[in-house]
Enzyme design. Structure first.
Site, mmCIF file in Angstrom:
data_model
loop_
_atom_site.group_PDB
_atom_site.id
_atom_site.type_symbol
_atom_site.label_atom_id
_atom_site.label_comp_id
_atom_site.label_asym_id
_atom_site.label_seq_id
_atom_site.Cartn_x
_atom_site.Cartn_y
_atom_site.Cartn_z
ATOM 1 N N LYS A 17 3.345 -15.181 1.772
ATOM 2 C CA LYS A 17 3.725 -16.020 0.640
ATOM 3 C C LYS A 17 5.256 -16.272 0.657
ATOM 4 O O LYS A 17 5.685 -15.731 -0.251
ATOM 5 C CB LYS A 17 3.014 -15.396 -0.719
ATOM 6 C CG LYS A 17 1.761 -15.403 -0.766
ATOM 7 C CD LYS A 17 0.966 -17.015 -1.304
ATOM 8 C CE LYS A 17 1.551 -16.966 -2.750
ATOM 9 N NZ LYS A 17 1.018 -18.128 -3.425
ATOM 10 N N ASP B 111 -2.569 -18.091 0.294
ATOM 11 C CA ASP B 111 -3.647 -18.726 -0.650
ATOM 12 C C ASP B 111 -4.443 -19.858 0.069
ATOM 13 O O ASP B 111 -5.650 -19.991 0.060
ATOM 14 C CB ASP B 111 -3.109 -18.965 -1.908
ATOM 15 C CG ASP B 111 -1.992 -20.073 -1.801
ATOM 16 O OD1 ASP B 111 -1.256 -20.016 -0.704
ATOM 17 O OD2 ASP B 111 -1.397 -20.761 -2.975
ATOM 18 N N ASP C 59 -12.183 -9.215 4.372
ATOM 19 C CA ASP C 59 -13.459 -9.476 3.702
ATOM 20 C C ASP C 59 -14.090 -10.790 3.419
ATOM 21 O O ASP C 59 -14.986 -11.158 3.774
ATOM 22 C CB ASP C 59 -13.180 -8.903 2.057
ATOM 23 C CG ASP C 59 -13.575 -7.444 2.056
ATOM 24 O OD1 ASP C 59 -13.351 -7.000 3.305
ATOM 25 O OD2 ASP C 59 -13.928 -6.844 1.074
ATOM 26 N N ASP D 77 -6.395 -7.357 3.609
ATOM 27 C CA ASP D 77 -7.446 -6.630 3.235
ATOM 28 C C ASP D 77 -8.196 -7.505 2.409
ATOM 29 O O ASP D 77 -9.624 -7.513 2.844
ATOM 30 C CB ASP D 77 -6.946 -5.662 2.011
ATOM 31 C CG ASP D 77 -8.060 -4.984 1.504
ATOM 32 O OD1 ASP D 77 -9.176 -4.580 2.010
ATOM 33 O OD2 ASP D 77 -7.908 -4.791 0.221
ATOM 34 N N TYR E 143 0.889 -1.061 -0.082
ATOM 35 C CA TYR E 143 0.038 0.106 0.092
ATOM 36 C C TYR E 143 0.771 1.426 0.110
ATOM 37 O O TYR E 143 0.445 2.230 -0.544
ATOM 38 C CB TYR E 143 -0.950 0.009 1.219
ATOM 39 C CG TYR E 143 -2.235 -0.555 1.094
ATOM 40 C CD1 TYR E 143 -2.192 -2.005 0.842
ATOM 41 C CD2 TYR E 143 -3.416 0.210 1.184
ATOM 42 C CE1 TYR E 143 -3.510 -2.662 0.467
ATOM 43 C CE2 TYR E 143 -4.799 -0.452 0.958
ATOM 44 C CZ TYR E 143 -4.617 -1.931 0.740
ATOM 45 O OH TYR E 143 -5.971 -2.742 0.745
#
Ligand code: IPM
Ligand code: MG
Length: 368
Positions: free
Chosen positions: A192, A225, A253, A249, A142
């Protein structure tokens, strides 16, 4: 002693109408629990852009740095879609996060008993779910440099940079471990590390902080993932999930939607402890500005009210009063109070934003 100070930034869309109900709740605690706040209000997002040509005025920024906590509604809306990137409503929120140094973002995903049927997953997979995602909020892709859209040969290239220092990973890991100590003592860290160097460093530092200072914490690591897949497959295996800004983020959600009630979830963004004691803090609902229903009195104020409950707990050391407010909300839901977003297949007549506020104030009165 002076009252604790709160800055309210209602923002755009449904922000102002849900915040109206929060103000009633704040007033209730002043009147009935001798817990008075000095409340001031200002603009953020599109509302600030309309007034000042910027999504966050410098005076508002300065005020946010002075108060004990900021309560934010929501920012953004289609009216602002064509604005230059630098003055988009979201930039106001990102500036607050960055300049207040709110590196630890707590996003609970909790399934309310009365609403377990709303989840897109089977009821037994989500009933009783209570996860806390700790998302790093002031670094990573970000904010990393270089960033931008550049000319390269005869075409353009868009660049963003994932960048984490050891210090940034260390401090957010500590906040997750501290939080886990007040819960089940279990943390799963997600990155990751199989494809990203920043992920390798993340994993290393998190493990080191655990081994050095939090040996009582049960720490596991998962590729993000796989984490997304496990969240949908068997979410109750998790308690605290620690992750970076971008994965956080997305995963938050996903976790929020598992509960069937995105419109119900609060969040807290915390910085370092200040000289005054509690950390700099900003509280906001996870949902957005919902421009499609704004101004119609249909919005669910619960996420924003629960954000104030988090403020009571994390900024004002009023865990019992936070629990009182959360219990009042459980009660009204169990009694069948439903705004439009909570109308299931069984139908019925939804109540308005203000009526939900009335019901919650009634349950608070009954709690005395
Ligand atoms: C969130 C939002 C923000 C983010 C946007 C509005 C900048 O999606 O708080 O999750 O991406 O962090
Ligand atoms: Mg988001």
């Amino acid at each position: 002693m002076a009252n604790p100070s709160l800055l309210i930034l209602a923002g755009d869309g449904i922000g102002p109408e849900v915040m109206e109900q929060v103000k009633r709740v704040i007033g209730w605690f002043g009147e009935k629990r001798d817990l008075a706040f000095d409340v001031s209000e200002d603009l953020v997002g599109g509302a600030a852009y309309d007034a000042h040509g910027t999504p966050l005025h410098d005076d508002t920024m300065a005020r946010a740095l002075e108060v004990d906590a900021v309560l934010l509604g929501a920012v953004g809306g289609p009216k602002y879609d064509d604005l230059d990137f630098s003055v988009k409503p979201e930039r106001g929120l990102l500036r607050l996060r960055k300049e207040m140094d709110l590196f630890s973002n707590l996003r609970p995903a909790q399934c309310f008993d009365a609403l377990a049927d709303f989840s897109s997953l089977k009821k037994d997979v989500v009933a009783g779910l209570d996860i806390m995602i700790v998302r790093e909020l002031t670094s990573g892709v970000y904010f990393g440099e270089p960033r931008g859209i550049f000319e390269e040969g005869n075409e353009r290239v868009g660049i963003n940079t994932q960048r984490y220092t050891e210090g940034e990973i260390d401090r957010v890991a500590r906040s997750a471990f501290e939080l886990a100590r007040r819960r089940s003592g279990k943390v799963c860290s997600m990155e990751k590390a199989n494809v990203m160097e920043s992920g390798i460093l993340w994993r290393e530092v998190v493990q080191k902080v655990r081994d050095t200072d939090y040996p009582d914490i049960e720490l596991s690591h998962m590729y993000a993932d796989n984490g997304a897949m496990q969240l949908v497959r068997a979410p109750k295996q998790f308690d605290v999930i620690l992750t970076d800004n971008l994965f956080g983020d997305i995963l938050s959600d996903c976790a929020a939607m598992l509960t069937g009630s995105l419109g119900m979830l609060p969040s807290a963004s915390l910085g370092k402890p200040t000289e005054k004691g509690p950390p700099r803090a900003l509280y906001e609902p996870v949902h957005g500005s919902a421009p499609d229903i704004a101004g119609q009195g249909k919005a669910n104020p619960i996420a924003c009210i629960l954000s104030f409950a988090m403020a009571l707990r994390y900024s004002f050391d009023q865990g019992d009063e936070a629990a009182r407010l959360e219990a009042a909300i459980e009660t009204v839901l169990a009694e069948g109070a439903r705004t439009a977003d909570l109308m299931g297949a069984e139908g019925g007549t939804p109540i308005s934003t203000a009526e939900m506020g009335d019901a919650i104030l009634g349950a608070l009165d009954a709690s005395l």
